[in-house]
Design an enzyme around this catalytic site. Sequence first.
Site, PDB file in Angstrom:
ATOM      1  N   ASP A 330      44.166  26.612  63.358  1.00  0.00           N
ATOM      2  CA  ASP A 330      44.955  26.669  62.131  1.00  0.00           C
ATOM      3  C   ASP A 330      45.677  28.026  62.090  1.00  0.00           C
ATOM      4  O   ASP A 330      45.382  28.941  62.869  1.00  0.00           O
ATOM      5  CB  ASP A 330      44.072  26.435  60.890  1.00  0.00           C
ATOM      6  CG  ASP A 330      44.893  25.937  59.696  1.00  0.00           C
ATOM      7  OD1 ASP A 330      46.135  26.059  59.727  1.00  0.00           O
ATOM      8  OD2 ASP A 330      44.303  25.426  58.721  1.00  0.00           O
ATOM      9  N   GLU A 527      46.287  24.987  48.986  1.00  0.00           N
ATOM     10  CA  GLU A 527      45.169  25.723  49.601  1.00  0.00           C
ATOM     11  C   GLU A 527      44.437  26.611  48.599  1.00  0.00           C
ATOM     12  O   GLU A 527      44.198  26.213  47.455  1.00  0.00           O
ATOM     13  CB  GLU A 527      45.671  26.525  50.806  1.00  0.00           C
ATOM     14  CG  GLU A 527      46.330  25.618  51.839  1.00  0.00           C
ATOM     15  CD  GLU A 527      46.801  26.329  53.089  1.00  0.00           C
ATOM     16  OE1 GLU A 527      46.201  27.332  53.485  1.00  0.00           O
ATOM     17  OE2 GLU A 527      47.781  25.852  53.684  1.00  0.00           O
TER      18      GLU A 527
HETATM   19  C1  BGC Z   1      46.966  24.901  56.662  1.00  0.00           C
HETATM   20  C2  BGC Z   1      47.161  23.690  57.543  1.00  0.00           C
HETATM   21  C3  BGC Z   1      48.589  23.557  57.966  1.00  0.00           C
HETATM   22  C4  BGC Z   1      49.035  24.843  58.614  1.00  0.00           C
HETATM   23  C5  BGC Z   1      50.456  24.795  59.152  1.00  0.00           C
HETATM   24  C6  BGC Z   1      47.637  26.129  57.207  1.00  0.00           C
HETATM   25  O1  BGC Z   1      47.665  27.135  56.262  1.00  0.00           O
HETATM   26  O2  BGC Z   1      45.600  25.153  56.502  1.00  0.00           O
HETATM   27  O3  BGC Z   1      46.733  22.540  56.874  1.00  0.00           O
HETATM   28  O4  BGC Z   1      48.726  22.476  58.838  1.00  0.00           O
HETATM   29  O5  BGC Z   1      48.935  25.878  57.653  1.00  0.00           O
HETATM   30  O6  BGC Z   1      51.397  24.797  58.173  1.00  0.00           O
END
Ligand code: BGC
Length: 644
Positions: A330, A527
Site C-alpha cells: 500500500d 481512511e
Molecule cells: C489506500 C489504498 C489505495 C492506495 C492507492 C492508500 O492510501 O489505503 O486503499 O488503493 O492508497 O491510492
Amino acid sequence: MKGYCKSISLVLILFMFVTSIVACRNKDAVPKTTGIQTHTPGSAAAGSKAEKNGVSGYQNVNVPVEDRVKVLLESMTIDEKVGQMAQAERGTASPNDVKKYFLGSVFSGGGSHPGKNKVEDWIKMCTGYQEAAKSTRLGIPIIYGIDSVHGHNTVNGAVIFPHNIGLGAAGDPELMKRIANVTASEMIATGVNWNFAPCIAVGRDERWGRTYESFSENPDLVSKLSVPYIKELQDKFGIIATAKHYAADGGTVWKSSSSGYPIDQGDAKITEEELMEIHIAGYKKAIEAGVKSVMVSFSSWNGVKNHGNKYLIEDVLKGKLAFKGIVVSDYEAIHQLNEKDFYHQVVASVNAGIDMFMEPNHWKKTIEALKKAVDKGDVKVERINDAVSRILRVKFEMGLFENPLGKKELAASALGLDENCEVARKAVRESLVLLKNKNNILPLKKGAKIYITGPAMDDIGVQCGGWTASWQGGTDKGGQKWTRGTTILDGFKKVARDNGGTIITDKKDAKDADVAVAVLGEKPYAEYEGDDGSLGLFDGTALDGNMKALEAVKESGLPVVVILVSGRPRIVTNEIEKWDAFIEAWLPGSEGDAVAEVLYGDYDFTGKLPVTWPVNVMQIPVSIDEMDGKKPLFEYGFGLSIAK
Ligand code: BGC
C-alpha cells in the site's frame, strides 16, 4: 512425455531469444519489435500455430503463459527486473522515466489526474506511458493502477455507484457484475488497466473511517459480492482486480494504531483461527476466482506490521492459499516498518513477499535499494525472480502485451452514459434500508405536500463521500456540483412535478405540508480522516446542519421521515423515538434521485443491514459473531419492506 516436449521447446525458444538479444547488443542496437522468430526450418516449432503468426517466444499469445514468463525472465537484466517491481505515481514519473528505469507500473494516487481530467487527457497520458514501455529493449507494457472503488470515480463525468457498504445492503451478486461491467468499460475508455478494488475488508468497528469500503461484517456476504465483481472485471474486460487490504484491516482495535490514528492502520489482536475464518476467508474465495493482485494492509496482526510479515504473505497467501498473482504494497506503507532506514524497509518487505512497491515518491530509491540488496546478498535473486515472474504472468494473462490500452471494443463510448447511470440507480434503490415505518407513513403519497430539509438533501458531494474526484471527496459549493449527477431533492421534485405533488424547502411554509423529511448526513472522508470515536448525529464526522434539520422538522409538528446519508451506522438511539420513519441511504453516489422512487413506492425497500447497528459506542464491537449477550439497536440483516 508432454512435460518433456514442453521443456525441449522452451529451451529452444530461450536459446534463440538469447542469441537474438546478444546479437542486438553487439550491434548496440535496440530492436523495434521485441518478438523473436522461431520460424527456422526444422525447428521444434516448425508448422506450429505459433509459426503461422510469424511471431513466437514471449510475444506470442499461442505460447503457454508460464513459458512466456520463463523466456522473458531469463533474458532480463537486474535493472529490468527491479524496474518491474516499482510502481511510481503519475505526478512523479514521466514516460521517459518508464523507459529509463523499466518501470513495471504507474498509478494515480487519490484524485491524481492528467490535464483537465477528460477522457482524452487520460488516453493521451496512458498512451505516452505505454509507448515508452514498448520502446524499451523488451517492450514490457506497464500496468496503470487506480482506485475505481465505486465506479471510475477519479475521472470527470464517471458514474458514481454507492460505496461498498450500500452494495452490501443490496446483497445482489448480479448487480455487482453489472457494476463491474460499467466500471471496467469506463476504465477502458481512459486506457487504465488495473483497479485497486474490490476492498474485501470485513469491517468490525463502525468507528473505522474505512467502514464504507467494507461490504459487510459478514465474510460470506463479502465473498458473495466481491467474487462476481472480480470475475467480470478480469475475465470479460482484462482489467486487473485487487483484493485488499490483506489481512484483517477491518479487525483492528480502537486506539491500537502506531501510526497516530485512532483505529485505521491499527492492530488486529485476534487468534489465527479468527484471522483465517473472518478476515482471510475472502482472500481464499478471491484467489479461487482468479484475482490477479492482492494489496497488503497498513495494519498489523498481533503487533507485527503486515508489510513485514513473511508468514502472512509468503507462507499463507502464496503458500497455503496458492496465490500466483502480484502482491502490491500500500501507499508508502513499507515506511512504517520498524527498520533503521529505507533500505532495510525495502529488504524486510521484499523478503516478506512484497512483489511490487507502491512508492509514489521514492520509487527511484526503491529501485536502488533492491539492486543493492541483491548485490549484497540481503535479498536472494530467487525472490526477485519470483516477484518479477508474478508481474509478468499477470501482464501476459491479462493480454497487456497485445492490448496495453485494453480491449477498445469494450470501452464505454463516453462516461456517464444513460444506460450506465441506470445501473447505478438500481444499486441506489436496492441499497436503501428501511429501519422504521410507524403507521405505514411510507410510501409517501405522490400528490402530497412534502417539507424537505437537511444538509444532505441537495449535495452530490455528500452523497458520494470519499474517493470521489479526490481522495477525501468534497461537498457542493455555491451552486457548483462536486461531480455530475442528481441529488435526493432532485428526485423528490421530479416525482412531485410528475404527479401534482408539492415540495416545500422553505421552513416558513412547512406548516402547509403533510409530511416532513429530514435528510441528515456525514462529511465526506476517506481512511483515517474518517475515524470517529463518537458516531453521534451532531459530532465527529456528522454534518453540521443535522441538528438544525431535526429541530426544523420537530417544530413543524408534522410526521417525520429521516433519511441518513452515511458511510456507516451512526448512533440514533435517543432520536429515533421521535421519528415516524427512518431510512439508511448509505453513500448512494451520483444518482441520488433514485432514493425518491423508493420512498414514493415505485419500488419496495429490499435492502438489509450488512452490519449490526450498535445501540451506543460502548457496545462496539458488536457483530453477528460478537454479540456476547449485547442487544444492538438493529441486528445484522434487519430491514423492513412495505409489502411485508
Ligand atoms: C489506500 C489504498 C489505495 C492506495 C492507492 C492508500 O492510501 O489505503 O486503499 O488503493 O492508497 O491510492
